[in-house]
Write a protein that holds these residues in place. Structure first.
Motif, PDB file in Angstrom:
ATOM      1  N   GLU A 228     -22.407  42.384  44.980  1.00  0.00           N
ATOM      2  CA  GLU A 228     -21.293  42.741  44.090  1.00  0.00           C
ATOM      3  C   GLU A 228     -20.212  43.318  44.985  1.00  0.00           C
ATOM      4  OE1 GLU A 228     -22.530  45.307  40.944  1.00  0.00           O
ATOM      5  OE2 GLU A 228     -23.939  43.837  40.094  1.00  0.00           O
ATOM      6  N   PHE A 229     -19.344  42.418  45.478  1.00  0.00           N
ATOM      7  CA  PHE A 229     -18.333  42.762  46.473  1.00  0.00           C
ATOM      8  C   PHE A 229     -16.975  42.885  45.781  1.00  0.00           C
ATOM      9  CE2 PHE A 229     -15.132  41.314  49.605  1.00  0.00           C
ATOM     10  CZ  PHE A 229     -15.328  42.277  50.592  1.00  0.00           C
ATOM     11  N   LYS A 230     -16.320  44.042  45.966  1.00  0.00           N
ATOM     12  CA  LYS A 230     -15.021  44.284  45.334  1.00  0.00           C
ATOM     13  C   LYS A 230     -14.046  44.843  46.364  1.00  0.00           C
ATOM     14  CE  LYS A 230     -16.997  45.170  40.761  1.00  0.00           C
ATOM     15  NZ  LYS A 230     -17.066  46.099  39.608  1.00  0.00           N
ATOM     16  N   VAL A 231     -12.806  44.358  46.299  1.00  0.00           N
ATOM     17  CA  VAL A 231     -11.752  44.804  47.211  1.00  0.00           C
ATOM     18  C   VAL A 231     -10.621  45.429  46.388  1.00  0.00           C
ATOM     19  CG1 VAL A 231     -10.117  44.140  49.012  1.00  0.00           C
ATOM     20  CG2 VAL A 231     -12.332  42.964  48.834  1.00  0.00           C
ATOM     21  N   PHE A 232     -10.128  46.578  46.877  1.00  0.00           N
ATOM     22  CA  PHE A 232      -9.066  47.309  46.170  1.00  0.00           C
ATOM     23  C   PHE A 232      -7.890  47.536  47.117  1.00  0.00           C
ATOM     24  CE2 PHE A 232     -13.199  48.471  44.554  1.00  0.00           C
ATOM     25  CZ  PHE A 232     -13.067  48.398  43.172  1.00  0.00           C
ATOM     26  N   ASN A 233      -6.677  47.561  46.533  1.00  0.00           N
ATOM     27  CA  ASN A 233      -5.506  47.895  47.350  1.00  0.00           C
ATOM     28  C   ASN A 233      -5.352  49.413  47.412  1.00  0.00           C
ATOM     29  OD1 ASN A 233      -4.349  48.708  44.917  1.00  0.00           O
ATOM     30  ND2 ASN A 233      -3.085  46.851  44.705  1.00  0.00           N
ATOM     31  N   ARG A 234      -4.291  49.875  48.035  1.00  0.00           N
ATOM     32  CA  ARG A 234      -4.117  51.324  48.271  1.00  0.00           C
ATOM     33  C   ARG A 234      -3.914  52.105  46.979  1.00  0.00           C
ATOM     34  NH1 ARG A 234       1.173  51.636  51.862  1.00  0.00           N
ATOM     35  NH2 ARG A 234       0.130  49.824  52.824  1.00  0.00           N
ATOM     36  N   TRP A 235      -3.571  51.404  45.918  1.00  0.00           N
ATOM     37  CA  TRP A 235      -3.366  52.092  44.630  1.00  0.00           C
ATOM     38  C   TRP A 235      -4.635  52.045  43.752  1.00  0.00           C
ATOM     39  CZ3 TRP A 235       0.320  48.668  46.636  1.00  0.00           C
ATOM     40  CH2 TRP A 235       1.453  49.286  47.137  1.00  0.00           C
ATOM     41  N   GLY A 236      -5.702  51.475  44.322  1.00  0.00           N
ATOM     42  CA  GLY A 236      -6.972  51.430  43.596  1.00  0.00           C
ATOM     43  C   GLY A 236      -7.120  50.261  42.647  1.00  0.00           C
ATOM     44  N   ASN A 237      -6.208  49.297  42.759  1.00  0.00           N
ATOM     45  CA  ASN A 237      -6.295  48.126  41.885  1.00  0.00           C
ATOM     46  C   ASN A 237      -7.231  47.074  42.493  1.00  0.00           C
ATOM     47  OD1 ASN A 237      -4.334  49.186  40.078  1.00  0.00           O
ATOM     48  ND2 ASN A 237      -2.709  48.523  41.487  1.00  0.00           N
ATOM     49  N   LEU A 238      -8.057  46.472  41.654  1.00  0.00           N
ATOM     50  CA  LEU A 238      -8.964  45.428  42.106  1.00  0.00           C
ATOM     51  C   LEU A 238      -8.172  44.172  42.446  1.00  0.00           C
ATOM     52  CD1 LEU A 238     -11.965  44.474  42.435  1.00  0.00           C
ATOM     53  CD2 LEU A 238     -11.820  43.645  40.073  1.00  0.00           C
ATOM     54  N   VAL A 239      -8.336  43.669  43.676  1.00  0.00           N
ATOM     55  CA  VAL A 239      -7.596  42.468  44.085  1.00  0.00           C
ATOM     56  C   VAL A 239      -8.518  41.284  44.363  1.00  0.00           C
ATOM     57  CG1 VAL A 239      -5.657  43.776  45.019  1.00  0.00           C
ATOM     58  CG2 VAL A 239      -7.593  43.219  46.507  1.00  0.00           C
ATOM     59  N   PHE A 240      -9.814  41.541  44.543  1.00  0.00           N
ATOM     60  CA  PHE A 240     -10.738  40.424  44.797  1.00  0.00           C
ATOM     61  C   PHE A 240     -12.159  40.892  44.491  1.00  0.00           C
ATOM     62  CE2 PHE A 240     -13.675  38.112  47.613  1.00  0.00           C
ATOM     63  CZ  PHE A 240     -13.387  36.796  47.249  1.00  0.00           C
ATOM     64  N   GLU A 241     -12.990  39.960  43.995  1.00  0.00           N
ATOM     65  CA  GLU A 241     -14.408  40.252  43.797  1.00  0.00           C
ATOM     66  C   GLU A 241     -15.214  38.963  43.836  1.00  0.00           C
ATOM     67  OE1 GLU A 241     -15.338  41.969  40.031  1.00  0.00           O
ATOM     68  OE2 GLU A 241     -14.025  40.608  38.905  1.00  0.00           O
ATOM     69  N   THR A 242     -16.471  39.068  44.207  1.00  0.00           N
ATOM     70  CA  THR A 242     -17.370  37.911  44.263  1.00  0.00           C
ATOM     71  C   THR A 242     -18.813  38.389  44.301  1.00  0.00           C
ATOM     72  OG1 THR A 242     -17.941  35.874  45.456  1.00  0.00           O
ATOM     73  CG2 THR A 242     -17.352  37.790  46.786  1.00  0.00           C
ATOM     74  N   GLU A 243     -19.727  37.504  43.878  1.00  0.00           N
ATOM     75  CA  GLU A 243     -21.159  37.749  44.015  1.00  0.00           C
ATOM     76  C   GLU A 243     -21.771  36.889  45.111  1.00  0.00           C
ATOM     77  OE1 GLU A 243     -23.138  37.270  40.300  1.00  0.00           O
ATOM     78  OE2 GLU A 243     -22.320  39.126  39.441  1.00  0.00           O
ATOM     79  N   ASP A 244     -20.966  36.036  45.718  1.00  0.00           N
ATOM     80  CA  ASP A 244     -21.441  35.160  46.788  1.00  0.00           C
ATOM     81  C   ASP A 244     -21.630  35.975  48.072  1.00  0.00           C
ATOM     82  OD1 ASP A 244     -21.964  33.240  48.680  1.00  0.00           O
ATOM     83  OD2 ASP A 244     -20.239  31.980  48.186  1.00  0.00           O
ATOM     84  N   PRO A 245     -22.839  36.014  48.652  1.00  0.00           N
ATOM     85  CA  PRO A 245     -23.044  36.792  49.891  1.00  0.00           C
ATOM     86  C   PRO A 245     -22.167  36.317  51.049  1.00  0.00           C
ATOM     87  CG  PRO A 245     -25.148  36.194  48.903  1.00  0.00           C
ATOM     88  CD  PRO A 245     -24.096  35.421  48.176  1.00  0.00           C
ATOM     89  N   LEU A 246     -21.699  35.054  50.978  1.00  0.00           N
ATOM     90  CA  LEU A 246     -20.824  34.553  52.046  1.00  0.00           C
ATOM     91  C   LEU A 246     -19.406  35.113  51.936  1.00  0.00           C
ATOM     92  CD1 LEU A 246     -21.902  30.791  52.157  1.00  0.00           C
ATOM     93  CD2 LEU A 246     -22.594  32.646  53.685  1.00  0.00           C
TER      94      LEU A 246
END
Length: 294
Positions: A228-246
């Motif tokens: 469960e991979f999630k990426v956030f910008n400096r303001w805490g907004n979610l910009v990307f997510e995936t369940e793929d281990p790659l």
């Protein structure tokens, strides 16, 4: 059995038999020679050659135990021929497994995902075994089910096998020895191995389409079922997510728009495949990603 024939005989006489002389046919002299004496009605002739025919008869000596009565009294059996055949399997080898988990920190790519199997040679360690022809390697995926043949290794002195793992290291190994007549030993000791997951992420990538480091992918990804991979910008907004281990993040947001250079924060829960099923690792990972286009 192997290099031997067992002789058993019965008799019905009014006197008591006390001695039995075993005769075996001699192909050189074309006559029967006495080879041994016993006082019981059974005998095992050893050190024979498998596949060759041997012929015997028994001469029994007995007595009434009375004065003035012929002693000993003789009784000859019929002649009987037989061929020794090896029905005795080798003793089982002793197995050792060096699993991927013993060297997990040194794994860099799929070619390194190898369990190394080693076993003893029954011809050397077992006094009753001298005719091993090959070995069967068995594997059971769930560790508790039936074993399936994984590989066959020819030659008694070839004592190792590398098992290249494609998807899952979970399972159990065993090995057997087979002689030249096809007699298979019992299975060796059974060794089971568990998964040893490894997941490492970089801290930068350059999605500028120059063919180098364009995607954010794991440095090491071994035996991971999902994330469960999630990426956030400096303001805490979610910009990307995936369940793929790659992961395969190309630097775009959820709307497929290119993100600007900068530092992004990620959190990642990791799920591994174990004998208990798919389980989450106790410690999640997190950190910063530097996205550089220029």
């Amino acid at each position: 059995n192997d290099n031997r024939l067992s002789l058993d005989w019965s008799y019905s006489t009014p006197w008591v038999n006390h001695t039995f002389i075993i005769y075996r046919y001699n192909d050189v002299d074309l006559s029967f020679d006495s080879i041994d004496i016993t006082d019981i009605p059974t005998y095992t002739d050893l050190e024979l050659i498998n596949g060759e025919e041997y012929c015997y008869y028994i001469r029994a000596l007995g007595s009434y135990g009375l004065m003035n009565v012929e002693d000993p009294l003789e009784n000859l059996s019929q002649e009987k021929c037989a061929i020794p055949i090896d029905l005795q399997p080798p003793c089982p080898p002793e197995l050792i497994v060096r699993s991927i988990c013993d060297k997990i920190e040194n794994i860099t790519d799929a070619d390194d995902l190898i369990n190394e199997l080693y076993w003893t040679n029954p011809d050397i360690v077992c006094i009753d075994t001298d005719d091993v022809a090959y070995y069967n390697i068995y594997f059971s995926l769930d560790g508790g089910g039936d074993f399936e043949l994984l590989a066959t290794i020819d030659g008694s002195t070839n004592l190792n096998f590398d098992h290249l793992i494609e998807n899952n290291v979970l399972g159990c190994y065993a090995v057997s020895a087979i002689d030249f007549n096809g007699n298979e030993s019992p299975l060796s000791n059974i060794i089971c191995v568990e998964n040893c997951p490894l997941y490492e992420l970089p801290n930068t990538f350059t999605p500028n389409l120059d063919g180098f480091n364009d995607l954010f992918v794991p440095i090491k990804n071994v035996f991971i079922n999902k994330v469960e991979f999630k990426v956030f910008n400096r303001w805490g907004n979610l910009v990307f997510e995936t369940e793929d281990p790659l992961l395969l993040w190309d630097g775009k947001n959820l709307s497929n728009e290119e993100l600007s250079d900068g530092t992004y924060y990620y959190s990642c829960k990791v799920f591994e495949q174990s004998s208990a099923g798919i389980v989450e690792e106790v410690d999640s990972i997190s950190g910063f990603i530097h996205l550089i286009r220029g």
